[in-house]
Design a protein around this motif. Structure first.
Motif, short mmCIF file in Angstrom:
data_model
loop_
_atom_site.label_atom_id
_atom_site.label_comp_id
_atom_site.label_asym_id
_atom_site.label_seq_id
_atom_site.Cartn_x
_atom_site.Cartn_y
_atom_site.Cartn_z
N SER A 151 -1.66 1.71 10.32
CA SER A 151 -1.38 0.49 9.56
C SER A 151 -0.10 0.62 8.74
N PRO A 152 0.67 -0.45 8.62
CA PRO A 152 1.82 -0.42 7.72
C PRO A 152 1.39 0.00 6.32
N GLY A 153 2.16 0.89 5.72
CA GLY A 153 1.82 1.39 4.39
C GLY A 153 1.17 2.76 4.41
N TRP A 154 0.66 3.19 5.56
CA TRP A 154 0.04 4.51 5.66
C TRP A 154 1.08 5.61 5.44
N ARG A 155 0.69 6.65 4.69
CA ARG A 155 1.56 7.80 4.51
C ARG A 155 0.72 9.08 4.61
N HIS A 156 1.32 10.10 5.17
CA HIS A 156 0.58 11.33 5.46
C HIS A 156 0.12 12.04 4.19
N ASP A 157 0.83 11.82 3.06
CA ASP A 157 0.48 12.51 1.82
C ASP A 157 -0.42 11.68 0.92
N GLY A 158 -0.86 10.53 1.41
CA GLY A 158 -1.78 9.69 0.64
C GLY A 158 -1.14 8.86 -0.45
N THR A 159 0.20 8.84 -0.50
CA THR A 159 0.89 8.08 -1.56
C THR A 159 1.08 6.61 -1.21
N GLY A 160 0.88 6.27 0.05
CA GLY A 160 1.07 4.89 0.46
C GLY A 160 -0.21 4.09 0.35
N LYS A 161 -0.08 2.77 0.48
CA LYS A 161 -1.23 1.88 0.48
C LYS A 161 -1.11 0.89 1.62
N THR A 162 -2.19 0.73 2.35
CA THR A 162 -2.24 -0.29 3.39
C THR A 162 -2.67 -1.61 2.75
N VAL A 163 -2.59 -2.68 3.52
CA VAL A 163 -3.00 -3.99 3.01
C VAL A 163 -4.45 -3.96 2.55
N ARG A 164 -5.31 -3.32 3.31
CA ARG A 164 -6.73 -3.26 2.93
C ARG A 164 -6.91 -2.57 1.59
N GLN A 165 -6.13 -1.53 1.34
CA GLN A 165 -6.24 -0.83 0.05
C GLN A 165 -5.73 -1.70 -1.09
N PHE A 190 3.98 -2.51 16.17
CA PHE A 190 3.91 -3.92 16.54
C PHE A 190 4.30 -4.81 15.35
N TRP A 191 4.01 -4.34 14.15
CA TRP A 191 4.47 -5.06 12.96
C TRP A 191 5.99 -5.04 12.89
N ALA A 192 6.61 -3.95 13.34
CA ALA A 192 8.07 -3.85 13.36
C ALA A 192 8.67 -4.93 14.27
N VAL A 193 7.92 -5.32 15.31
CA VAL A 193 8.34 -6.42 16.17
C VAL A 193 8.08 -7.76 15.50
N HIS A 194 6.90 -7.90 14.94
CA HIS A 194 6.43 -9.18 14.41
C HIS A 194 7.06 -9.56 13.06
N ILE A 195 7.58 -8.58 12.35
CA ILE A 195 8.07 -8.82 10.99
C ILE A 195 9.17 -9.86 10.93
N THR A 196 9.91 -10.02 12.05
CA THR A 196 10.99 -11.01 12.06
C THR A 196 10.45 -12.43 11.85
N HIS A 197 9.20 -12.66 12.21
CA HIS A 197 8.60 -13.98 12.03
C HIS A 197 8.19 -14.23 10.58
N HIS A 198 8.15 -13.17 9.79
CA HIS A 198 7.61 -13.30 8.43
C HIS A 198 8.64 -13.09 7.32
N ASN A 199 9.83 -12.65 7.64
CA ASN A 199 10.73 -12.23 6.56
C ASN A 199 11.39 -13.39 5.83
N SER A 200 11.32 -14.59 6.39
CA SER A 200 11.96 -15.74 5.72
C SER A 200 11.20 -16.12 4.45
N GLU A 201 11.96 -16.45 3.41
CA GLU A 201 11.36 -16.94 2.17
C GLU A 201 11.25 -18.45 2.16
N TYR A 202 11.61 -19.06 3.30
CA TYR A 202 11.44 -20.49 3.48
C TYR A 202 10.30 -20.71 4.48
N PHE A 203 9.66 -21.86 4.36
CA PHE A 203 8.58 -22.18 5.29
C PHE A 203 8.74 -23.62 5.72
N ASN A 204 9.26 -23.82 6.94
CA ASN A 204 9.48 -25.14 7.48
C ASN A 204 9.30 -25.08 8.99
#
Length: 304
Positions: free
Chosen positions: A277-291, A113-127
């Motif tokens: 969660s985005p950032g999760w990895r099976h080998d433990g090398t990733g970090k989620t936002v909470r981490q 669902f983040w893969a869908v929603h990310i389009t709303h967040h990728n801009s470096e402008y805010f207007n």
């Protein structure tokens, strides 16, 4: 006049009436940006926002009959029957806003669902045009979050009209020109709250998920106040390699595809790469936002 907004064409009427209002407010912000040299706008960025909005609108039209059919299926088996009083509309507004909060929360905490929603967040402008930078594929599933409201006895047309009015307000909070809104900061999602939501600073990630009411974030622990000591950085991290339409639309989906194709994965790992969660990895090398935020808070505590 009420029938104009509550009938089957009510949804389109809300959006039609909002167009000149949006145009006027956006033009005013553009003039302010030019006169003050604030550089709030970028031509290519605005074009991308319009492109995504049109794609979302087109899919919304295609999905309309099916989505409303599902919602009316729930409505036809409703638990309660309501009189169309002021209380009906007030409750409809409140629970629709809560349903959006849940939808938005899932969009940030499940990778597909983040893969869908990310389009709303990728801009470096805010207007104000950032508010039109729609998650294109969201109409495929958004109605599922509102169907329980129909089951509670709220007419699906009324639910979507209330949602549309909330979307109009939600567009207006995408601005840097309004700093604070006094006592309304305690009740409504304000531009200050929503600037936090669009930040990619670790402190601000996955915060302020509401569309109209900020109370849900305060109840469920996702609220974060804009901190003058932590200037907001807009966009996502890491950045997308470019701003081409196909990159913006499929950026995270391509990363998911790459992850699930890794050799030797268990089926559960492949499922986790899609829905965890985005950032999760099976080998433990990733970090989620909470981490990341846990590490951030620990570092802040040590500095104090």
């Amino acid at each position: 006049m009420l029938d104009f907004f509550t009938g089957e064409d009510g949804l389109e009427n809300v959006y039609a009436w909002s167009i000149p209002l949006h145009a006027a407010v956006i033009l005013a912000e553009m003039i302010y940006s030019h006169v003050s040299e604030a550089k709030l706008y970028n031509g290519k960025d605005v074009a991308t926002s319009i492109y995504l909005a049109l794609m979302n609108f087109g899919l919304d039209l295609i999905m309309k009959a099916f989505a409303m059919g599902v919602m009316f299926l729930f409505y036809n088996h409703k638990l309660f029957t309501w009189d169309f009083t002021v209380w009906y509309w007030l409750i409809c507004f409140i629970i629709t806003d809560f349903a959006y909060y849940v939808l938005h929360y899932v969009d940030h905490h499940s990778r597909a669902f983040w893969a869908v929603h990310i389009t709303h967040h990728n801009s470096e402008y805010f207007n104000l045009t950032t508010g039109f930078r729609s998650p294109v594929l969201q109409p495929l599933y958004r109605y599922l979050y509102f169907s329980p409201l129909a089951f509670l006895g709220f007419n699906p047309w009324h639910i979507m009209v209330v949602y549309a009015i909330g979307q109009v307000y939600g567009t207006w909070v995408h601005t840097q020109t309004v700093k604070r809104m006094g006592v309304l900061e305690y009740i409504l999602v304000t531009p200050s709250h929503h600037r936090v939501h669009h930040a990619c600073n670790i402190k601000y990630l996955d915060r302020n998920m509401g569309m109209c009411l900020i109370i849900w974030d305060k109840i469920f622990g996702t609220f974060e106040k804009e901190d003058p000591n932590v200037p907001i950085k807009y966009g996502i991290y890491p950045k997308m390699p470019d701003n081409k339409p196909d990159t913006v639309l499929f950026y995270e989906w391509r990363k998911i595809w790459k992850d699930i194709r890794q050799p030797g994965l268990k089926i559960s790992d492949r499922i986790n790469y899609v829905f965890n969660s985005p950032g999760w990895r099976h080998d433990g090398t990733g970090k989620t936002v909470r981490q990341y935020q846990k590490d951030y808070l620990e570092k802040q505590a040590k500095r104090q």
